[in-house]
Design a protein around this motif. Structure first.
Motif, PDB file in Angstrom:
ATOM      1  N   LEU A  22       3.808  -1.345   3.805  1.00 59.87           N
ATOM      2  CA  LEU A  22       3.298   0.021   3.836  1.00 59.87           C
ATOM      3  C   LEU A  22       4.419   0.967   3.419  1.00 59.87           C
ATOM      4  O   LEU A  22       5.424   1.107   4.120  1.00 59.87           O
ATOM      5  CB  LEU A  22       2.809   0.354   5.247  1.00 59.87           C
ATOM      6  CG  LEU A  22       1.823   1.515   5.376  1.00 59.87           C
ATOM      7  CD1 LEU A  22       0.584   1.280   4.520  1.00 59.87           C
ATOM      8  CD2 LEU A  22       1.435   1.708   6.837  1.00 59.87           C
ATOM      9  N   THR A  35       1.091   5.248   0.563  1.00 57.81           N
ATOM     10  CA  THR A  35       0.320   6.246   1.288  1.00 57.81           C
ATOM     11  C   THR A  35       1.181   7.442   1.649  1.00 57.81           C
ATOM     12  O   THR A  35       2.375   7.305   1.947  1.00 57.81           O
ATOM     13  CB  THR A  35      -0.293   5.637   2.570  1.00 57.81           C
ATOM     14  OG1 THR A  35      -1.114   6.613   3.211  1.00 57.81           O
ATOM     15  CG2 THR A  35       0.777   5.156   3.531  1.00 57.81           C
ATOM     16  N   LEU A  73       0.844  -1.184   0.000  1.00 56.24           N
ATOM     17  CA  LEU A  73       0.000   0.000   0.000  1.00 56.24           C
ATOM     18  C   LEU A  73       0.884   1.239   0.000  1.00 56.24           C
ATOM     19  O   LEU A  73       1.792   1.354   0.825  1.00 56.24           O
ATOM     20  CB  LEU A  73      -0.904   0.013   1.237  1.00 56.24           C
ATOM     21  CG  LEU A  73      -1.831  -1.191   1.424  1.00 56.24           C
ATOM     22  CD1 LEU A  73      -2.699  -1.011   2.661  1.00 56.24           C
ATOM     23  CD2 LEU A  73      -2.697  -1.407   0.184  1.00 56.24           C
ATOM     24  N   LEU A 107      -3.449   0.607  -3.458  1.00 58.08           N
ATOM     25  CA  LEU A 107      -2.737  -0.653  -3.650  1.00 58.08           C
ATOM     26  C   LEU A 107      -1.787  -0.467  -4.827  1.00 58.08           C
ATOM     27  O   LEU A 107      -2.224  -0.299  -5.969  1.00 58.08           O
ATOM     28  CB  LEU A 107      -3.726  -1.785  -3.927  1.00 58.08           C
ATOM     29  CG  LEU A 107      -3.134  -3.158  -4.221  1.00 58.08           C
ATOM     30  CD1 LEU A 107      -2.335  -3.673  -3.037  1.00 58.08           C
ATOM     31  CD2 LEU A 107      -4.226  -4.146  -4.589  1.00 58.08           C
ATOM     32  N   VAL A 128      -4.465   4.080   7.810  1.00 61.59           N
ATOM     33  CA  VAL A 128      -4.296   2.684   7.404  1.00 61.59           C
ATOM     34  C   VAL A 128      -3.593   1.871   8.498  1.00 61.59           C
ATOM     35  O   VAL A 128      -3.915   0.702   8.708  1.00 61.59           O
ATOM     36  CB  VAL A 128      -3.572   2.593   6.041  1.00 61.59           C
ATOM     37  CG1 VAL A 128      -2.118   2.985   6.132  1.00 61.59           C
ATOM     38  CG2 VAL A 128      -3.691   1.187   5.471  1.00 61.59           C
ATOM     39  N   THR A 149      -4.418   6.690  -0.097  1.00 65.09           N
ATOM     40  CA  THR A 149      -3.828   5.362   0.039  1.00 65.09           C
ATOM     41  C   THR A 149      -4.296   4.447  -1.089  1.00 65.09           C
ATOM     42  O   THR A 149      -5.484   4.376  -1.393  1.00 65.09           O
ATOM     43  CB  THR A 149      -4.208   4.746   1.396  1.00 65.09           C
ATOM     44  OG1 THR A 149      -3.691   5.585   2.436  1.00 65.09           O
ATOM     45  CG2 THR A 149      -3.633   3.350   1.541  1.00 65.09           C
ATOM     46  N   VAL A 156      -8.545   2.022  -0.796  1.00 68.12           N
ATOM     47  CA  VAL A 156      -8.379   0.621  -0.407  1.00 68.12           C
ATOM     48  C   VAL A 156      -9.361   0.279   0.705  1.00 68.12           C
ATOM     49  O   VAL A 156      -9.575   1.074   1.620  1.00 68.12           O
ATOM     50  CB  VAL A 156      -6.936   0.347   0.081  1.00 68.12           C
ATOM     51  CG1 VAL A 156      -6.792  -1.094   0.554  1.00 68.12           C
ATOM     52  CG2 VAL A 156      -5.929   0.635  -1.020  1.00 68.12           C
TER      53      VAL A 156
END
Length: 599
Positions: free
Chosen positions: A327, A289, A287, A341, A295, A339, A571
């Protein structure tokens, strides 16, 4: 074999189409007459540009309503044909496609058709041109390839042969085995297209819904084998009429097209490729971000804990069971959607071989900026831009990507190993840009060796969401490709989701609720209807109502329970519990879930 593509497959001006075909790696093109007529360039300059790009013009097409017509009409046809032959000579191409007639003036007379095609071939020979006669699936009297061949055989002219088109042959259910009875030198051209298998008028099916081989449901592979067995020596050429391809960028479509032919050659036994190394699981989901707090709070509520920090980058590893989330704080969160994927790590028995397979099928190999101490990882880009890494997790015989992370001292929550913990990744759902859906199916099928399942349409409040799952043979790796119906789900804002497996979805849901994590609220009407369909233990349905758990049961008694978290950026997570061998994805509940997320 040489590879060609019809200009009608691609969007843009003729110059743009030629450039896209050449850059993708095609050897030649079929020049569609409308593209010539719309071009400001004279035929000589088109010929020169194609040659400069390394392309031959393999076919000029189409000429229509030629054969089995009244004599006065045929005289006009010959005049029209000679004008075309002159243009073809200026273009530097020597084969003209003639389609079987659909004219109401055509008569059912094979001898007349053969005689007139022979006269046409006589005229063509004076210009050094061949006539390739094709049976249209909706031809007035000639609609099958074997009928077209009988007419060509009766005409017995050296400049007259057949053009075989996989769509026209397979859409009518004709048996392609008879192709092997046609001498190879009389097969002047081969056009290839696939298509899904809907129930609709064959003309509409042909004009709007063809796709590249491997993207539909027709057995193009067997047909190609029969054509090669007959001794055909010409190019494999794509002729695809598709509304999406006509609107998508020509460069990407051309690469997808060539990939389809490379995969087709492999499946037909013409040209081998490195063997597929089918991934068997998700090693990690990355992910990206710019704001990690929301998250990380959600990951903590789900029971994940931070187990590692990258030794050289602002990247963290979060784990629970066999599920791993990477992350990446350095990324910009996938653009304006927050955020996102950004990447998937795919467990591979041989990452290097998987990368070589991908490269042979034109998958974009991604450069990776890495420290000298980093574990080497091969990465490619999927059609939607998701990065796919081939990797191995904690297998002593292969480099382990987790060694890039220094262990963290964050303590595990007391309940992490209890009921309701996450055991692994069940599947990952990727929403595709509108023009990449069929390309993505072919990509994951050919490059990764995954098996596609049937496409389904799901009701969204603003249209239909098209969905197609792919898996490896053991269902250890499941991917779901979705095509959303509206611009909100397009590039830059489309949502993806990660489905996590659990052994007790009620315990997992209670943990999320206690942690204050946002759960998707499901309307009471859904549970009233569920109560009418199934019998539940006392209090069971009430628990589902509180936690927003959705339920499905298959015909064998297998059960599927799932719930959804609120969306963070672009996400969201799904928690999934499967029992009794349930193999689906709860499609019956999709409309309820999508409507709830819209709210």
């Amino acid at each position: 074999m040489r590879k060609s593509i019809a200009t009608v497959c691609l969007s843009g001006s003729l110059t743009e189409k030629l450039t896209a075909a050449a850059r993708a790696g095609f050897d030649g093109v079929e020049l569609f007459e409308n593209d010539l007529l719309a071009s400001p360039l004279p035929p000589e300059e088109i010929r020169s540009r194609a040659a400069d790009l390394g392309l031959t013009i393999d076919l000029y097409q189409p000429m229509r309503d030629v054969e089995a017509v009244p004599e006065e009409q045929f005289v006009r046809t010959l005049r029209r044909a000679r004008r075309k032959f002159d243009v073809m000579r200026r273009l530097g191409t020597d084969t003209l496609l003639v389609c079987s007639s659909v004219s109401p003036h055509t008569v059912d007379d094979d001898a007349l058709a053969a005689g007139q095609l022979s006269q046409l071939a006589d005229a063509a020979r004076d210009f050094g041109i061949r006539i390739a006669y094709e049976a249209l699936a909706w031809g007035r009297y000639v609609s099958t390839y074997d009928h077209a061949w009988r007419i060509v055989e009766e005409a017995s002219h050296p400049s007259l042969g057949v053009c075989l088109d996989s769509f026209h042959i397979l859409s009518r259910g004709s048996d392609p085995k008879g192709i092997e009875d046609i001498p190879g030198e009389k097969i002047f051209f081969l056009q290839l297209a696939d298509a899904p298998l809907p129930a609709m008028d064959v003309l509409q099916w042909s004009r709007h819904h063809r796709c590249f081989p491997g993207q539909g449901g027709l057995d193009v592979t067997s047909l190609v084998r029969h054509v090669v067995n007959a001794g055909y020596q010409g190019p494999l050429s794509l002729e695809v009429f598709n509304d999406v391809f006509r609107q998508a960028g020509a460069a990407g479509t051309a690469v997808d097209a060539l990939r389809s032919l490379i995969a087709l050659e492999e499946s037909a036994g013409i040209s081998p490729l490195p063997a597929p190394v089918v991934p068997y699981g998700v090693a990690f989901a990355e992910l990206a971000t710019a704001d990690p707090q929301p998250v990380t709070a959600l990951l903590g509520a789900l029971g994940f804990r931070r187990t590692g920090r990258h030794t050289a980058k602002p990247v963290e590893l979060w784990e629970q069971g066999e599920a791993r989330i990477v992350l990446n704080h350095a990324a910009a969160g996938g653009g304006r959607g927050g955020t996102a994927l950004a990447a998937l790590g795919l467990e591979s028995a041989d990452p290097g071989a998987a990368a070589r397979r991908a490269e042979s099928l034109l998958a974009p190999v991604l450069p990776r900026r890495r420290d000298a101490r980093d574990v080497p990882l091969d990465a490619i880009a999927a059609p939607d831009g998701t990065e796919l890494f081939f990797c191995a997790t904690r297998r002593p015989e292969l480099p382990d990507w987790t060694e890039d992370f220094a262990p963290c001292a964050q303590p595990a929550p007391a309940e992490a190993a209890g009921r309701g913990s996450v055991t692994g990744v069940d599947h990952v759902a990727l929403t595709q840009p509108w023009h990449h859906f069929d390309e993505a199916v072919l990509f994951h099928r050919a490059v990764l060796g995954m098996r596609p399942h049937e496409s389904v349409d799901l009701a969204d409040p603003y249209g239909l969401l098209r969905s197609r799952a792919l898996s490896d043979d053991t269902a250890g790796l499941r991917l779901v490709l979705n095509l959303a119906p509206d611009p909100e789900a397009q590039e830059g804002t489309r949502a993806q989701h990660i489905a996590l497996a659990t052994d007790d979805i009620v315990a997992a849901g209670l943990r999320l609720l206690t942690a204050g994590a946002g759960l998707l609220e499901i309307p009471a009407n859904y549970y009233d209807d569920l109560d009418a369909h199934y019998e539940f233990a006392p209090g069971e349905l009430d628990t589902y109502r509180v936690l927003g758990i959705l339920y499905d049961r298959d015909e064998h008694g297998g059960e599927f329970l799932h719930l959804y978290t609120a969306t963070v950026g672009r996400v969201f997570f799904e928690l999934v519990q499967r029992t009794g061998g349930y193999g689906g994805y709860g499609a019956v509940n999709a409309s309820v879930r999508l409507a709830a997320q819209r709210r």
